[in-house]
Design a protein around this motif. Structure first.
Motif, PDB file in Angstrom:
ATOM      1  N   VAL A 269     -28.547   0.518 -40.735  1.00 25.97           N
ATOM      2  CA  VAL A 269     -29.023   2.033 -40.500  1.00 25.97           C
ATOM      3  C   VAL A 269     -29.665   0.191 -39.784  1.00 25.97           C
ATOM      4  CG1 VAL A 269     -31.216   2.940 -39.829  1.00 25.97           C
ATOM      5  CG2 VAL A 269     -29.002   3.469 -41.707  1.00 25.97           C
ATOM      6  N   MET A 270     -29.917   0.256 -38.238  1.00 28.14           N
ATOM      7  CA  MET A 270     -30.279  -0.585 -37.493  1.00 28.14           C
ATOM      8  C   MET A 270     -31.784  -0.922 -37.134  1.00 28.14           C
ATOM      9  SD  MET A 270     -28.352  -3.267 -37.398  1.00 28.14           S
ATOM     10  CE  MET A 270     -28.537  -3.803 -36.530  1.00 28.14           C
ATOM     11  N   SER A 271     -32.456   0.706 -37.252  1.00 34.49           N
ATOM     12  CA  SER A 271     -33.624   0.687 -37.395  1.00 34.49           C
ATOM     13  C   SER A 271     -34.824   1.867 -38.208  1.00 34.49           C
ATOM     14  CB  SER A 271     -34.199   0.984 -35.328  1.00 34.49           C
ATOM     15  OG  SER A 271     -33.821   1.910 -35.027  1.00 34.49           O
ATOM     16  N   ILE A 272     -35.698   1.633 -37.818  1.00 29.96           N
ATOM     17  CA  ILE A 272     -36.587   2.645 -38.519  1.00 29.96           C
ATOM     18  C   ILE A 272     -38.029   3.072 -37.961  1.00 29.96           C
ATOM     19  CG2 ILE A 272     -38.114   2.837 -40.814  1.00 29.96           C
ATOM     20  CD1 ILE A 272     -34.969   2.300 -42.034  1.00 29.96           C
ATOM     21  N   GLU A 273     -37.504   3.837 -38.022  1.00 22.87           N
ATOM     22  CA  GLU A 273     -39.072   5.137 -37.329  1.00 22.87           C
ATOM     23  C   GLU A 273     -39.812   4.870 -38.322  1.00 22.87           C
ATOM     24  OE1 GLU A 273     -38.388   5.328 -33.641  1.00 22.87           O
ATOM     25  OE2 GLU A 273     -35.841   4.891 -34.439  1.00 22.87           O
ATOM     26  N   HIS A 274     -41.233   4.867 -38.248  1.00 24.57           N
ATOM     27  CA  HIS A 274     -42.344   4.756 -39.479  1.00 24.57           C
ATOM     28  C   HIS A 274     -42.491   3.923 -40.358  1.00 24.57           C
ATOM     29  CE1 HIS A 274     -42.248   8.492 -37.097  1.00 24.57           C
ATOM     30  NE2 HIS A 274     -40.905   8.906 -38.300  1.00 24.57           N
ATOM     31  N   GLY A 275     -41.716   3.789 -41.194  1.00 23.05           N
ATOM     32  CA  GLY A 275     -42.187   1.639 -41.986  1.00 23.05           C
ATOM     33  C   GLY A 275     -43.148   2.219 -42.988  1.00 23.05           C
ATOM     34  N   THR A 276     -43.380   3.663 -43.367  1.00 20.53           N
ATOM     35  CA  THR A 276     -45.055   3.748 -43.956  1.00 20.53           C
ATOM     36  C   THR A 276     -45.181   3.203 -45.251  1.00 20.53           C
ATOM     37  OG1 THR A 276     -45.175   5.745 -43.025  1.00 20.53           O
ATOM     38  CG2 THR A 276     -47.215   5.305 -44.102  1.00 20.53           C
ATOM     39  N   TYR A 277     -44.482   2.894 -45.817  1.00 17.36           N
ATOM     40  CA  TYR A 277     -44.910   2.513 -47.400  1.00 17.36           C
ATOM     41  C   TYR A 277     -43.819   1.135 -47.790  1.00 17.36           C
ATOM     42  CZ  TYR A 277     -47.322   6.652 -48.637  1.00 17.36           C
ATOM     43  OH  TYR A 277     -48.115   7.410 -48.944  1.00 17.36           O
ATOM     44  N   LEU A 278     -43.254   0.114 -46.094  1.00 19.88           N
ATOM     45  CA  LEU A 278     -42.672  -0.581 -46.196  1.00 19.88           C
ATOM     46  C   LEU A 278     -43.539  -1.694 -47.074  1.00 19.88           C
ATOM     47  CD1 LEU A 278     -44.374  -3.082 -44.203  1.00 19.88           C
ATOM     48  CD2 LEU A 278     -42.201  -1.513 -43.217  1.00 19.88           C
ATOM     49  N   ASP A 279     -43.306  -2.878 -47.830  1.00 18.06           N
ATOM     50  CA  ASP A 279     -43.543  -3.948 -48.673  1.00 18.06           C
ATOM     51  C   ASP A 279     -42.468  -5.305 -48.122  1.00 18.06           C
ATOM     52  OD1 ASP A 279     -41.430  -4.080 -50.026  1.00 18.06           O
ATOM     53  OD2 ASP A 279     -42.217  -3.686 -51.945  1.00 18.06           O
ATOM     54  N   ASP A 280     -42.667  -6.511 -49.161  1.00 18.30           N
ATOM     55  CA  ASP A 280     -42.525  -7.526 -49.040  1.00 18.30           C
ATOM     56  C   ASP A 280     -40.630  -7.543 -48.458  1.00 18.30           C
ATOM     57  OD1 ASP A 280     -44.637  -8.509 -47.953  1.00 18.30           O
ATOM     58  OD2 ASP A 280     -45.554  -9.676 -50.115  1.00 18.30           O
ATOM     59  N   SER A 281     -40.648  -6.659 -49.801  1.00 14.76           N
ATOM     60  CA  SER A 281     -38.928  -6.428 -49.815  1.00 14.76           C
ATOM     61  C   SER A 281     -38.254  -5.646 -48.707  1.00 14.76           C
ATOM     62  CB  SER A 281     -38.535  -5.844 -51.049  1.00 14.76           C
ATOM     63  OG  SER A 281     -38.748  -4.448 -50.588  1.00 14.76           O
ATOM     64  N   SER A 282     -39.328  -5.030 -48.280  1.00 12.10           N
ATOM     65  CA  SER A 282     -38.693  -4.411 -47.093  1.00 12.10           C
ATOM     66  C   SER A 282     -38.648  -5.382 -45.737  1.00 12.10           C
ATOM     67  CB  SER A 282     -39.539  -3.581 -46.262  1.00 12.10           C
ATOM     68  OG  SER A 282     -39.599  -2.290 -47.005  1.00 12.10           O
ATOM     69  N   VAL A 297     -47.305   4.257 -34.495  1.00 13.53           N
ATOM     70  CA  VAL A 297     -49.221   3.841 -35.864  1.00 13.53           C
ATOM     71  C   VAL A 297     -50.152   5.677 -35.376  1.00 13.53           C
ATOM     72  CG1 VAL A 297     -51.148   2.735 -35.323  1.00 13.53           C
ATOM     73  CG2 VAL A 297     -48.171   1.687 -35.742  1.00 13.53           C
ATOM     74  N   MET A 298     -49.570   5.476 -33.689  1.00 15.48           N
ATOM     75  CA  MET A 298     -50.216   6.889 -32.643  1.00 15.48           C
ATOM     76  C   MET A 298     -49.654   7.973 -33.489  1.00 15.48           C
ATOM     77  SD  MET A 298     -49.650   7.576 -29.391  1.00 15.48           S
ATOM     78  CE  MET A 298     -50.352   8.736 -27.723  1.00 15.48           C
ATOM     79  N   ALA A 299     -48.729   8.504 -34.186  1.00 11.12           N
ATOM     80  CA  ALA A 299     -48.688   9.867 -34.782  1.00 11.12           C
ATOM     81  C   ALA A 299     -49.808   9.439 -35.669  1.00 11.12           C
ATOM     82  CB  ALA A 299     -46.936   9.515 -35.367  1.00 11.12           C
ATOM     83  N   GLY A 300     -49.554   8.314 -36.506  1.00 14.18           N
ATOM     84  CA  GLY A 300     -49.849   8.689 -37.961  1.00 14.18           C
ATOM     85  C   GLY A 300     -51.294   8.729 -37.834  1.00 14.18           C
ATOM     86  N   ASP A 301     -52.076   7.824 -36.693  1.00  6.82           N
ATOM     87  CA  ASP A 301     -53.427   8.369 -36.433  1.00  6.82           C
ATOM     88  C   ASP A 301     -53.641   9.945 -35.722  1.00  6.82           C
ATOM     89  OD1 ASP A 301     -56.120   6.991 -35.117  1.00  6.82           O
ATOM     90  OD2 ASP A 301     -55.710   7.639 -33.780  1.00  6.82           O
ATOM     91  N   PHE A 302     -53.144  10.420 -35.550  1.00  5.72           N
ATOM     92  CA  PHE A 302     -53.648  11.934 -34.421  1.00  5.72           C
ATOM     93  C   PHE A 302     -53.480  13.032 -36.165  1.00  5.72           C
ATOM     94  CE2 PHE A 302     -52.135  15.619 -32.569  1.00  5.72           C
ATOM     95  CZ  PHE A 302     -52.544  15.629 -31.806  1.00  5.72           C
ATOM     96  N   GLN A 323     -52.809  11.858 -46.448  1.00  4.45           N
ATOM     97  CA  GLN A 323     -52.019  10.855 -46.939  1.00  4.45           C
ATOM     98  C   GLN A 323     -51.125   9.638 -47.064  1.00  4.45           C
ATOM     99  OE1 GLN A 323     -48.948  12.430 -49.574  1.00  4.45           O
ATOM    100  NE2 GLN A 323     -50.677  13.260 -51.429  1.00  4.45           N
ATOM    101  N   ALA A 324     -50.878   9.736 -45.829  1.00  2.00           N
ATOM    102  CA  ALA A 324     -49.743   8.772 -44.854  1.00  2.00           C
ATOM    103  C   ALA A 324     -50.431   8.153 -43.240  1.00  2.00           C
ATOM    104  CB  ALA A 324     -48.400   9.386 -44.647  1.00  2.00           C
ATOM    105  N   GLY A 325     -50.908   9.051 -42.563  1.00  2.00           N
ATOM    106  CA  GLY A 325     -51.250   9.016 -41.675  1.00  2.00           C
ATOM    107  C   GLY A 325     -52.070   8.039 -41.617  1.00  2.00           C
ATOM    108  N   PRO A 326     -53.684   7.869 -42.106  1.00  2.00           N
ATOM    109  CA  PRO A 326     -54.416   6.289 -42.386  1.00  2.00           C
ATOM    110  C   PRO A 326     -53.629   5.155 -42.643  1.00  2.00           C
ATOM    111  CG  PRO A 326     -55.206   8.762 -43.669  1.00  2.00           C
ATOM    112  CD  PRO A 326     -53.806   8.691 -43.311  1.00  2.00           C
ATOM    113  N   LEU A 327     -52.289   5.096 -43.169  1.00  2.00           N
ATOM    114  CA  LEU A 327     -51.852   3.766 -43.829  1.00  2.00           C
ATOM    115  C   LEU A 327     -50.961   3.022 -42.857  1.00  2.00           C
ATOM    116  CD1 LEU A 327     -49.626   5.401 -46.985  1.00  2.00           C
ATOM    117  CD2 LEU A 327     -52.201   4.276 -46.699  1.00  2.00           C
TER     118      LEU A 327
END
Length: 433
Positions: A269-282, A297-302, A323-327
């Motif tokens: 997959v050539m792109s990731i939408e959102h990516g909320t819990y990505l880390d260094d391995s990601s 980020v706007m969607a999470g904030d909203f 849970q996810a929006g503020p991250l």
């Protein structure tokens, strides 16, 4: 059906056509007080953009004149390329009656909503969008063709058609409806097993999809407490990528959970939408694969703000929004520091269409410079959606997608919330400067 939809839209007083439509033989010259041809470069002063046949013929120093040319005076404005939002849902918008509309709306209703939302998005300075999961069987493809012909005031549209999802997954919108209604709402984009997922990808391409969008993990606004972890198996993702690639398409993945992010990237997959819990391995995988992050980020904030007040949200939606929006702001900060390629996308349709530029403000809040934010919305987004040859910068041979604001947004990114001039394909759709 498309013909009837569009004739109705054209007859509506809501849809005002361009302030002027570019004649193929007409030369238009924009006098730009300050011109940013490419956000990677420094702005230029007192420049002229020569436009012919809806394309940029030249950029010249000074305020040029030509016999018979139409002059657009932006000599007191800041002029730049039209922006690109690579993640929207143009036919719908989150609202108290959103679940009811799924069973009430016809394709014509979805198309009408998409036309209205598209007009607002275009007037906000976004001359190209990528729709990643539309409502209605073929409304988005009708809108795409209308935009291509400049029949309606719409951004240029690339579309994924329906999102591809596993049964009961984030992209399967049947949760919470009784079985009779759920059966009617079943989509051919729902799949299980590698072979069935190949079928689903091919079916969207048959309908006209420019890109394949999968919901690789759970999501926020689906009406189920299924978490944010991986929902497709890796063999299913690989099958979708293979089917799409064999037909000249790339795959992008809605992915919040770490395992879904990493499995998607590892599967091609050539792109990731959102990516909320990505880390260094990601981050390492993003860089290894050359993949883009579209942070939304706007969607999470909203949704995080909405969940605190909206009594109409279902309980699963409210819980996951909080849970996810503020991250997501910190996620973007981490990805940016790690050197991940970032393309602009808002997930508008979750948030309000036309407010897309708020994402730029949040990008800067997350640590990106104003220059990096504008690059994400022009050059990076154009590259991400495979259109850098024709849009994303102001240069000879590219389409005349040009916007303007009053003052330099490199000094204050908030200025991008107030775009006063919009040209797409050489046609002026807004002129308030």
């Amino acid at each position: 059906m498309h013909k009837h939809l569009l004739s109705g839209l054209l007859a509506s007083s809501l849809f005002i056509m361009p302030a002027f439509a570019q004649d193929a033989t007409q030369i238009t010259i924009i006098h730009a007080g300050t011109l940013l041809t490419n956000p990677a470069d420094k702005p230029l002063s007192k420049q002229s953009i020569i436009i012919k046949d809806n394309k940029i013929e030249a950029v010249e120093a000074g305020f040029s004149q030509r016999d018979g040319a139409k002059i657009v005076d932006l000599s007191e404005a800041f002029v730049m390329p039209g922006m690109i939002d690579s993640h929207v849902h143009i036919t719908s918008q989150l609202a108290p009656d959103a679940r009811l509309k799924r069973v009430e709306n016809s394709d014509a209703d979805w198309a009408m909503q998409g036309a209205l939302h598209g007009k607002r998005t275009l007037e906000a300075g976004f001359t190209t969008i990528q729709d990643l999961g539309a409502s209605g069987q073929d409304a988005i493809f009708a809108l795409k063709e209308a935009s291509k012909r400049n029949d309606l005031p719409l951004p240029r549209i690339r579309s994924a058609g329906y999102s591809i999802s596993v049964s009961g997954g984030h992209g399967d919108g049947r949760q919470g409806y009784n079985d009779d209604v759920a059966e009617v709402l079943h989509k051919d984009s729902i799949c299980n097993g590698a072979d069935d997922c190949r079928r689903a990808a091919r079916e969207q391409i048959r309908k006209g999809a420019d890109i394949i969008k999968i919901t690789a993990t759970g999501g926020v606004l689906s009406n189920t407490l299924a978490g944010f972890n991986q929902q497709f198996t890796s063999p299913e993702i690989e099958a979708i990528v293979d089917a799409a690639s064999s037909m000249g398409r790339k795959v992008t993945a809605h992915a919040h959970g770490l395992n879904g992010i990493n499995s998607s990237l590892a599967s091609g997959v050539m792109s990731i939408e959102h990516g909320t819990y990505l880390d260094d391995s990601s981050i390492a995988l993003f860089k290894e694969k050359g993949a883009y992050l579209v942070p939304t980020v706007m969607a999470g904030d909203f949704v995080a703000k909405t969940a605190k007040e909206a009594k109409w949200m279902t309980e699963p939606q409210r819980i996951k929004s909080l849970q996810a929006g503020p991250l997501m702001l910190d996620m973007l900060r981490k990805a940016h520091k790690g050197g991940v390629k970032i393309a602009f996308g808002t997930d508008s349709g979750v948030s309000v269409h036309g407010n897309n530029a708020t994402e730029l403000v949040l990008m800067v809040e997350a640590g990106m410079t104003t220059q990096e934010a504008l690059l994400a919305a022009t050059v990076n987004a154009a590259t991400h959606i495979d259109m850098i040859d024709v849009i994303g910068t102001i240069e000879t041979g590219k389409l005349a997608d040009i916007i303007a604001v009053k003052t330099n947004p490199l000094d204050n990114i908030e200025q991008m919330r107030d775009v006063g001039f919009v040209m797409k394909d050489g046609n002026v759709y807004k002129s308030e400067l």
